[in-house]
Design an enzyme around this catalytic site. Structure first.
Site, PDB file in Angstrom:
ATOM      1  N   CYS A   2      18.864 -13.057  -9.043  1.00  0.00           N
ATOM      2  CA  CYS A   2      18.711 -14.283  -9.824  1.00  0.00           C
ATOM      3  C   CYS A   2      19.715 -15.315  -9.332  1.00  0.00           C
ATOM      4  O   CYS A   2      20.843 -15.005  -8.992  1.00  0.00           O
ATOM      5  CB  CYS A   2      18.909 -14.099 -11.321  1.00  0.00           C
ATOM      6  SG  CYS A   2      17.779 -12.942 -12.060  1.00  0.00           S
ATOM      7  N   ARG A  27      17.749 -15.232  -3.781  1.00  0.00           N
ATOM      8  CA  ARG A  27      18.247 -14.268  -4.764  1.00  0.00           C
ATOM      9  C   ARG A  27      17.138 -13.756  -5.696  1.00  0.00           C
ATOM     10  O   ARG A  27      17.378 -12.903  -6.548  1.00  0.00           O
ATOM     11  CB  ARG A  27      19.347 -14.908  -5.605  1.00  0.00           C
ATOM     12  CG  ARG A  27      20.517 -15.396  -4.784  1.00  0.00           C
ATOM     13  CD  ARG A  27      21.545 -16.061  -5.665  1.00  0.00           C
ATOM     14  NE  ARG A  27      22.169 -15.116  -6.559  1.00  0.00           N
ATOM     15  CZ  ARG A  27      23.220 -14.373  -6.268  1.00  0.00           C
ATOM     16  NH1 ARG A  27      23.787 -14.486  -5.088  1.00  0.00           N
ATOM     17  NH2 ARG A  27      23.720 -13.541  -7.139  1.00  0.00           N
ATOM     18  N   TRP A  73      14.821 -12.838 -10.500  1.00  0.00           N
ATOM     19  CA  TRP A  73      14.327 -11.569  -9.952  1.00  0.00           C
ATOM     20  C   TRP A  73      14.245 -10.641 -11.151  1.00  0.00           C
ATOM     21  O   TRP A  73      15.256 -10.297 -11.760  1.00  0.00           O
ATOM     22  CB  TRP A  73      15.301 -11.035  -8.915  1.00  0.00           C
ATOM     23  CG  TRP A  73      14.783  -9.840  -8.168  1.00  0.00           C
ATOM     24  CD1 TRP A  73      13.973  -9.857  -7.074  1.00  0.00           C
ATOM     25  CD2 TRP A  73      15.051  -8.464  -8.458  1.00  0.00           C
ATOM     26  NE1 TRP A  73      13.707  -8.570  -6.668  1.00  0.00           N
ATOM     27  CE2 TRP A  73      14.362  -7.685  -7.495  1.00  0.00           C
ATOM     28  CE3 TRP A  73      15.790  -7.804  -9.422  1.00  0.00           C
ATOM     29  CZ2 TRP A  73      14.392  -6.312  -7.481  1.00  0.00           C
ATOM     30  CZ3 TRP A  73      15.821  -6.412  -9.407  1.00  0.00           C
ATOM     31  CH2 TRP A  73      15.134  -5.676  -8.433  1.00  0.00           C
ATOM     32  N   ASN A  99      22.176 -13.921 -14.955  1.00  0.00           N
ATOM     33  CA  ASN A  99      21.956 -13.073 -13.797  1.00  0.00           C
ATOM     34  C   ASN A  99      22.664 -11.758 -14.085  1.00  0.00           C
ATOM     35  O   ASN A  99      23.875 -11.762 -14.298  1.00  0.00           O
ATOM     36  CB  ASN A  99      22.561 -13.776 -12.567  1.00  0.00           C
ATOM     37  CG  ASN A  99      22.692 -12.874 -11.367  1.00  0.00           C
ATOM     38  OD1 ASN A  99      21.991 -11.889 -11.242  1.00  0.00           O
ATOM     39  ND2 ASN A  99      23.607 -13.208 -10.476  1.00  0.00           N
ATOM     40  N   GLY A 100      21.940 -10.660 -14.154  1.00  0.00           N
ATOM     41  CA  GLY A 100      22.572  -9.376 -14.449  1.00  0.00           C
ATOM     42  C   GLY A 100      21.729  -8.591 -15.432  1.00  0.00           C
ATOM     43  O   GLY A 100      20.552  -8.885 -15.626  1.00  0.00           O
ATOM     44  N   GLU A 485      16.155   0.571  11.563  1.00  0.00           N
ATOM     45  CA  GLU A 485      16.219  -0.858  11.248  1.00  0.00           C
ATOM     46  C   GLU A 485      14.912  -1.558  11.647  1.00  0.00           C
ATOM     47  O   GLU A 485      14.416  -2.422  10.919  1.00  0.00           O
ATOM     48  CB  GLU A 485      17.439  -1.472  11.972  1.00  0.00           C
ATOM     49  CG  GLU A 485      17.656  -2.960  11.791  1.00  0.00           C
ATOM     50  CD  GLU A 485      17.771  -3.435  10.345  1.00  0.00           C
ATOM     51  OE1 GLU A 485      17.911  -2.608   9.440  1.00  0.00           O
ATOM     52  OE2 GLU A 485      17.698  -4.659  10.130  1.00  0.00           O
ATOM     53  N   LYS A 489      12.569  -3.565   9.028  1.00  0.00           N
ATOM     54  CA  LYS A 489      12.182  -4.980   9.207  1.00  0.00           C
ATOM     55  C   LYS A 489      10.675  -5.137   9.066  1.00  0.00           C
ATOM     56  O   LYS A 489      10.202  -6.066   8.429  1.00  0.00           O
ATOM     57  CB  LYS A 489      12.596  -5.507  10.594  1.00  0.00           C
ATOM     58  CG  LYS A 489      14.052  -5.810  10.823  1.00  0.00           C
ATOM     59  CD  LYS A 489      14.599  -6.992  10.084  1.00  0.00           C
ATOM     60  CE  LYS A 489      15.087  -6.673   8.735  1.00  0.00           C
ATOM     61  NZ  LYS A 489      16.324  -6.054   8.478  1.00  0.00           N
ATOM     62  N   GLU A 492       9.481  -4.490   5.323  1.00  0.00           N
ATOM     63  CA  GLU A 492       9.888  -5.426   4.266  1.00  0.00           C
ATOM     64  C   GLU A 492       9.231  -6.794   4.386  1.00  0.00           C
ATOM     65  O   GLU A 492       9.017  -7.446   3.369  1.00  0.00           O
ATOM     66  CB  GLU A 492      11.417  -5.517   4.132  1.00  0.00           C
ATOM     67  CG  GLU A 492      12.168  -6.096   5.288  1.00  0.00           C
ATOM     68  CD  GLU A 492      13.688  -6.038   5.093  1.00  0.00           C
ATOM     69  OE1 GLU A 492      14.175  -5.870   3.970  1.00  0.00           O
ATOM     70  OE2 GLU A 492      14.391  -6.176   6.119  1.00  0.00           O
ATOM     71  N   HIS A 508       8.671  17.623  14.072  1.00  0.00           N
ATOM     72  CA  HIS A 508       8.789  18.388  12.822  1.00  0.00           C
ATOM     73  C   HIS A 508       8.048  17.710  11.677  1.00  0.00           C
ATOM     74  O   HIS A 508       8.424  17.863  10.525  1.00  0.00           O
ATOM     75  CB  HIS A 508      10.266  18.587  12.477  1.00  0.00           C
ATOM     76  CG  HIS A 508      11.006  19.349  13.523  1.00  0.00           C
ATOM     77  ND1 HIS A 508      10.800  20.691  13.750  1.00  0.00           N
ATOM     78  CD2 HIS A 508      11.905  18.946  14.449  1.00  0.00           C
ATOM     79  CE1 HIS A 508      11.564  21.087  14.750  1.00  0.00           C
ATOM     80  NE2 HIS A 508      12.245  20.045  15.204  1.00  0.00           N
ATOM     81  N   LYS A 607      17.709 -11.004  -1.710  1.00  0.00           N
ATOM     82  CA  LYS A 607      18.710 -10.848  -0.671  1.00  0.00           C
ATOM     83  C   LYS A 607      19.981 -10.205  -1.201  1.00  0.00           C
ATOM     84  O   LYS A 607      20.650  -9.456  -0.503  1.00  0.00           O
ATOM     85  CB  LYS A 607      19.037 -12.216  -0.074  1.00  0.00           C
ATOM     86  CG  LYS A 607      19.985 -12.109   1.093  1.00  0.00           C
ATOM     87  CD  LYS A 607      19.603 -13.004   2.200  1.00  0.00           C
ATOM     88  CE  LYS A 607      20.363 -12.689   3.460  1.00  0.00           C
ATOM     89  NZ  LYS A 607      19.783 -11.537   4.174  1.00  0.00           N
TER      90      LYS A 607
HETATM   91  C1  G6P Z   1      18.944  -6.146   0.054  1.00  0.00           C
HETATM   92  C2  G6P Z   1      18.586  -7.055   1.210  1.00  0.00           C
HETATM   93  C3  G6P Z   1      18.875  -6.358   2.530  1.00  0.00           C
HETATM   94  C4  G6P Z   1      20.311  -5.895   2.592  1.00  0.00           C
HETATM   95  C5  G6P Z   1      20.677  -5.037   1.380  1.00  0.00           C
HETATM   96  C6  G6P Z   1      22.179  -4.794   1.303  1.00  0.00           C
HETATM   97  O1  G6P Z   1      18.073  -5.081   0.012  1.00  0.00           O
HETATM   98  O2  G6P Z   1      17.229  -7.430   1.134  1.00  0.00           O
HETATM   99  O3  G6P Z   1      18.624  -7.242   3.601  1.00  0.00           O
HETATM  100  O4  G6P Z   1      20.528  -5.171   3.762  1.00  0.00           O
HETATM  101  O5  G6P Z   1      20.300  -5.682   0.166  1.00  0.00           O
HETATM  102  O6  G6P Z   1      22.815  -6.018   1.046  1.00  0.00           O
HETATM  103  P1  G6P Z   1      24.263  -6.390   1.484  1.00  0.00           P
HETATM  104  O7  G6P Z   1      24.439  -7.825   1.073  1.00  0.00           O
HETATM  105  O8  G6P Z   1      25.181  -5.479   0.715  1.00  0.00           O
HETATM  106  O9  G6P Z   1      24.393  -6.193   2.941  1.00  0.00           O
END
Ligand code: G6P
Length: 612
Positions: A2, A27, A73, A99-100, A485, A489, A492, A508, A607
């Protein structure tokens, strides 16, 4: 999660609020809303993005030099108009944005219901504003004190802003666990979840600490108290952020801009810290704690998401170079597992945002057991760097795209520098190898630049596989975290199911999935396991799988086997993650664009994950 913004001063609040909400949309973007105070208290809110809110507010009364805005969010209650913030009090004279999570909202709500309160939404937030109004009325206190008293009854995390029709010259803000920044202008104040909405108006900011409450007046001075009613002196800091860093700069999406920024961000991350000519690696932020590293029997990385993948790369680096045993933990698992933590452990928390709730909780746990806590964060002044004993910033600049790209390569760069520094101090690496790695590291930005020139080829491959429903990513050794990774990517931002696997583990289980429909992305660069990865490619081909391989420049063997290859410049095996991840970022980007997905704001994600 948020995003929160608020304004009080002499100019119209609405334009600042909307622009600020756009900046904070990373956010969360389930719903958005604003409240504006003139003679009336006007609230406009709706499901959807900030642009939907703008359309909704079109033609309505948006007057007001005091106001607040929210982009949500969803945690409690589905994303809809009613659950959108701001939330009203019982009388509708007060509004709140939050937010929270208020964890004890259910008993509070039950108690308030008994006292005749009726609730319109399913949110925990609405309960809090009802509680505040109830206290204000029954205890006959000022708005700020009512907020303060209410927050003493609350369990959970919050960043809140409260305004009231009866208080047209004051904003009340408070935080615990979720961030809040106050910008101090000339006869005006700005409030936001991070500094990005504020930077173009003022450089002077105060970061609220946990359990602090701010009394923000239209005229006069900002006052801060703790929720236990102890006065605090606001600590004003100067922002270093540049406005240009928050714009798209000609790119279609922030994610693409951020992928292309990597030669610069990796360079910035090494600037002043590395000189291969003089054989120096310096990380000023951790120098005082170096002895702890040298004495450490173990390093534990705690992180989430992409940052956790950076931790996996660091595991290989620290064990190989510094010969210190490493564990890499999902912060969310670590915090609830009653883990064994020793006082001579060094715990490294990796986080782009510096706000991730699980990572913060893992830090607190490790701290309480006496371990040394080091932070590797991107957002300057965020909570994690302020909670850790020491740390190193990644200096990648603001990352706006929800899918992390340049933050990952910057994290890996800092962690490489750290591993090299400690290895050198410990004497666990030969001088010639140390020098060789330093000069190779310096050449990485140019090599990433070269990979970016393969964009057209990557785009072509994206076109071929854009309709896939599943994908497998394989890597081995240093490229195993890259496979994870790459898969993250893709899933997501394009919503294609993808899995990363250690190449040898494929047999396996995942091998059962392979048929002519299945694209298998393999990082098959030259290095210790090269021959073995080639064998894994053969195994996929034998089952008619499609191979798209990231290979070292000039490699003919894999080229002959694979359906498509993407060449990357040769580098030391230890540094391959920094270069090989880039084509996979580009590939996910193009596939997502071709599938019509919202690349910068993928569905259901945010994010900065400030809830557990
Ligand atoms: C969310 C974001 C990711 C990020 C993760 C950890 O899931 O979408 O891109 O890697 O949080 O966030 P941080 O800010 O702790 O790296």
């Amino acid at each position: 999660m948020c995003g929160i913004v608020a304004y009080i001063g002499t100019r119209q609040a609405y334009p600042f609020l909307i622009k600020g909400l756009h900046r904070l949309e990373y956010r969360g973007y389930d719903s958005a809303g604003v409240a504006l105070l003139n003679n009336d208290l006007n609230v406009y809110k709706c499901k959807g993005k900030v642009s939907d809110l703008e359309a909704f507010a079109e033609g309505k009364d948006k007057e007001g030099t005091l106001g607040m805005g929210h982009t949500r969010w969803a945690t409690h209650g589905v994303p809809n108009d009613v659950n959108a913030h701001p939330q009203y009090s019982e009388s509708k004279n007060m509004v709140i944005i939050h937010n929270g999570i208020i964890e004890n909202y259910a008993p509070l709500k039950a108690e308030l219901k008994k006292r005749g309160h009726t609730f319109l939404s399913d949110t925990d937030t609405e309960v809090l504003i009802h509680l505040i109004e109830d206290i204000k009325k029954n205890e006959n206190v000022r708005l700020g004190d009512a907020v303060r008293i209410a927050l003493n009854e609350v369990i959970g995390a919050y960043a809140i802003v409260v305004i009231s029709k009866d208080n047209p010259d004051e904003i009340i803000a408070a935080k615990k666990g979720s961030p809040l920044v106050i910008g101090i202008g000339e006869n005006e104040f700005f409030v936001a979840s991070d500094a990005t909405p504020i930077v173009e108006y003022t450089k002077n900011v105060v970061y609220l600490e946990d359990e602090e409450i701010a009394f923000i007046p239209r005229k006069g001075e900002l006052k801060i108290k703790t929720i236990k009613n102890k006065a605090k002196t606001p600590y004003v800091q100067e922002l270093e952020m540049k406005l240009e860093a928050l714009e798209k700069g000609g790119f279609d999406h922030f994610m693409l801009k951020e992928i292309y920024e990597q030669p610069r961000s990796i360079r910035d991350c090494m600037r002043g810290r590395l000189s291969s000519e003089r054989g120096i690696v310096n990380l000023g932020g951790i120098i005082e704690y170096e002895q702890k590293f040298l004495n450490a029997k173990r390093i534990i990385f705690v992180a989430c998401g992409t940052s956790w993948h950076a931790g996996l790369v660091a595991e290989y680096l620290f064990e190989e170079l510094a010969r210190i045993p490493v564990e890499v933990e999902y912060a969310s698992e670590f915090r609830y597992r009653n883990p064994i933590i020793y006082e001579d452990d060094v715990v490294i928390a990796i986080s782009q945002s510096g706000e991730t709730a699980d990572t913060l909780a893992a830090i607190e746990l490790a701290k309480s057991k006496g371990a040394t806590i080091i932070g590797v964060c991107n957002v300057v002044g965020s909570t994690i760097p302020r909670t850790t004993h020491a740390g190193s910033y990644t200096h990648a600049g603001p990352e706006i795209g929800v899918a992390s790209t340049k933050a990952f390569t910057a994290q890996v760069t800092v962690l490489t520098l750290m591993a090299l520094r400690i290895a050198h101090r410990k004497g666990s690496i030969s001088s010639s190898r140390f020098h060789q790695l330093l000069s190779e590291l310096e050449s990485i930005p140019a090599k990433v630049e070269k990979v970016l020139q393969a964009n057209d080829k990557v785009k072509y491959i994206a076109e071929v596989y854009k309709n896939a429903t599943n994908a497998l990513y394989l890597g081995r050794g240093y490229t195993f975290p890259v496979a994870l990774e790459g898969a993250l990517k893709l899933k997501e931002i394009s919503y294609i199911h993808a899995e990363g696997y250690p190449a040898a583990e494929m047999k396996h289980g995942p091998i059962a999935l392979i048929d002519e429909e299945m694209p298998v992305f393999v990082i098959a660069t030259k290095g210790g396991s090269y021959e073995k990865v080639v064998s894994n490619i053969q195994e996929v081909k034998a089952r008619k799988g499609k191979i798209i391989a990231v290979v070292t420049e000039g490699d003919q063997v894999v080229k002959d086997l694979a359906d498509y290859t993407i060449e990357i410049p040769e580098t030391d095996e230890l540094l391959v993650p920094l270069v090989s991840v880039v084509p996979l970022q580009l590939l996910s980007y193009h596939i997502a664009v071709m599938r019509g997905c919202n690349v910068d704001q993928p569905r259901n994600l945010a994010k900065s994950v400030t809830v557990e």
